[in-house]
Design a protein around this motif. Sequence first.
Motif, PDB file in Angstrom:
ATOM      1  N   SER A  45       8.658   9.836  -7.048  1.00 22.51           N
ATOM      2  CA  SER A  45       9.089   8.832  -8.024  1.00 22.51           C
ATOM      3  C   SER A  45      10.605   8.732  -8.018  1.00 22.51           C
ATOM      4  O   SER A  45      11.304   9.719  -7.776  1.00 22.51           O
ATOM      5  N   TYR A  54      -0.750   9.815 -16.683  1.00 20.41           N
ATOM      6  CA  TYR A  54      -0.522   8.677 -15.790  1.00 20.41           C
ATOM      7  C   TYR A  54      -0.904   9.024 -14.351  1.00 20.41           C
ATOM      8  O   TYR A  54      -1.658   8.289 -13.695  1.00 20.41           O
ATOM      9  N   ASP A  65      11.740   4.353 -12.516  1.00 19.98           N
ATOM     10  CA  ASP A  65      10.448   3.816 -12.966  1.00 19.98           C
ATOM     11  C   ASP A  65       9.556   3.384 -11.807  1.00 19.98           C
ATOM     12  O   ASP A  65       8.536   2.717 -12.014  1.00 19.98           O
ATOM     13  N   HIS A  77       7.094   4.437  -8.702  1.00 18.34           N
ATOM     14  CA  HIS A  77       6.244   5.562  -8.317  1.00 18.34           C
ATOM     15  C   HIS A  77       5.481   5.212  -7.040  1.00 18.34           C
ATOM     16  O   HIS A  77       4.813   4.170  -6.978  1.00 18.34           O
ATOM     17  N   SER A  87       7.510   2.687 -16.762  1.00 16.54           N
ATOM     18  CA  SER A  87       8.433   3.572 -17.465  1.00 16.54           C
ATOM     19  C   SER A  87       7.630   4.669 -18.153  1.00 16.54           C
ATOM     20  O   SER A  87       6.725   4.381 -18.944  1.00 16.54           O
ATOM     21  N   LEU A  88       7.950   5.920 -17.821  1.00 20.79           N
ATOM     22  CA  LEU A  88       7.166   7.047 -18.328  1.00 20.79           C
ATOM     23  C   LEU A  88       7.999   7.965 -19.206  1.00 20.79           C
ATOM     24  O   LEU A  88       9.156   8.259 -18.892  1.00 20.79           O
ATOM     25  N   LYS A  89       7.388   8.417 -20.278  1.00 23.64           N
ATOM     26  CA  LYS A  89       7.949   9.521 -21.043  1.00 23.64           C
ATOM     27  C   LYS A  89       7.375  10.812 -20.474  1.00 23.64           C
ATOM     28  O   LYS A  89       6.306  10.813 -19.865  1.00 23.64           O
ATOM     29  N   SER A  90       8.070  11.903 -20.674  1.00 25.58           N
ATOM     30  CA  SER A  90       7.630  13.174 -20.088  1.00 25.58           C
ATOM     31  C   SER A  90       6.216  13.550 -20.537  1.00 25.58           C
ATOM     32  O   SER A  90       5.446  14.137 -19.767  1.00 25.58           O
ATOM     33  N   ASP A  91       5.856  13.175 -21.752  1.00 24.59           N
ATOM     34  CA  ASP A  91       4.527  13.516 -22.267  1.00 24.59           C
ATOM     35  C   ASP A  91       3.423  12.684 -21.613  1.00 24.59           C
ATOM     36  O   ASP A  91       2.245  13.068 -21.665  1.00 24.59           O
ATOM     37  N   ASP A  92       3.805  11.547 -21.023  1.00 31.84           N
ATOM     38  CA  ASP A  92       2.803  10.639 -20.459  1.00 31.84           C
ATOM     39  C   ASP A  92       2.570  10.857 -18.967  1.00 31.84           C
ATOM     40  O   ASP A  92       1.621  10.300 -18.403  1.00 31.84           O
ATOM     41  N   GLU A  93       3.435  11.627 -18.325  1.00 30.57           N
ATOM     42  CA  GLU A  93       3.392  11.727 -16.864  1.00 30.57           C
ATOM     43  C   GLU A  93       2.070  12.287 -16.351  1.00 30.57           C
ATOM     44  O   GLU A  93       1.471  11.737 -15.423  1.00 30.57           O
ATOM     45  N   GLU A  94       1.609  13.381 -16.936  1.00 29.71           N
ATOM     46  CA  GLU A  94       0.389  14.025 -16.441  1.00 29.71           C
ATOM     47  C   GLU A  94      -0.804  13.087 -16.532  1.00 29.71           C
ATOM     48  O   GLU A  94      -1.578  12.951 -15.572  1.00 29.71           O
TER      49      GLU A  94
END
Length: 240
Positions: free
Chosen positions: A82, A68, A85, A87, A59-66
């Motif tokens: 994706s 990750y 959740d 990917h 589960s990703l928040k928009s701030d964590d995507e890059e």
Amino acid sequence: MRQTKYIMSGGLAFSEEKDMEKLRRFSLKGWHVSDFKFMGYTLEKGEGSDYIYNVDYHSLKSDDEEEYFDLFSSSGWSHVSSEADIHLFRAHPGTKPIYTDRDTTVEKYENSRSSMKSMAIPFVLITVLVWFGAMISSGILKSLLIVVAAILSVIAIPTAWTVIAIYNNKWKVEGRKGLVMLVKIIPFILLLIAIIILFFVDGTGITVNILTAMMIGAVAFPTAIWVIMSLYHKVGGKRE
């Protein structure tokens, strides 16, 4: 003109490894994944190349995507697409696997289970309550609740089976053979109970009859799908 085609998935909870092997075979033929949804993959025609595929559940928040996706990229895994959740990544053969030991593989299924449980539990609870309401009510309200319960069951039952399959995958990795065997037996026990109630118990009422009939379908239908998809993978593998 861009060439695309769509292929079915066997369901990641049920046949993840087979799906990934199938995608690799298609890539060798020049058909590469560009997108995937709940029940399948969109492929685009290109140059044949040997790619291996893998999925991660996170589960990703928009701030964590890059951060990750950069983490996977630095390990040789390119992000393909994706869906919620889930990917999908690809890499060249020889790249270090995403999951290298039992603990990380268990963690993978833990992440998958967490995301599915949040959807499955409310649906199952609401469905059970509506069925209970249908059993104790009468008249128009009873008929309405039966219809609503049947509609909810169409969503709740496959979702519940998916969660059970994820648990089963996790228990396989952990070596919990007793629980794995129990998961295999439970559907047939439920099927037997439902058949006995439906055909041999009198005075159960229309609500119970509908519910037991749906229980039979809930076991028979996934079994039929499993058989069909197994044949599909085998035949597809030979044709490719």
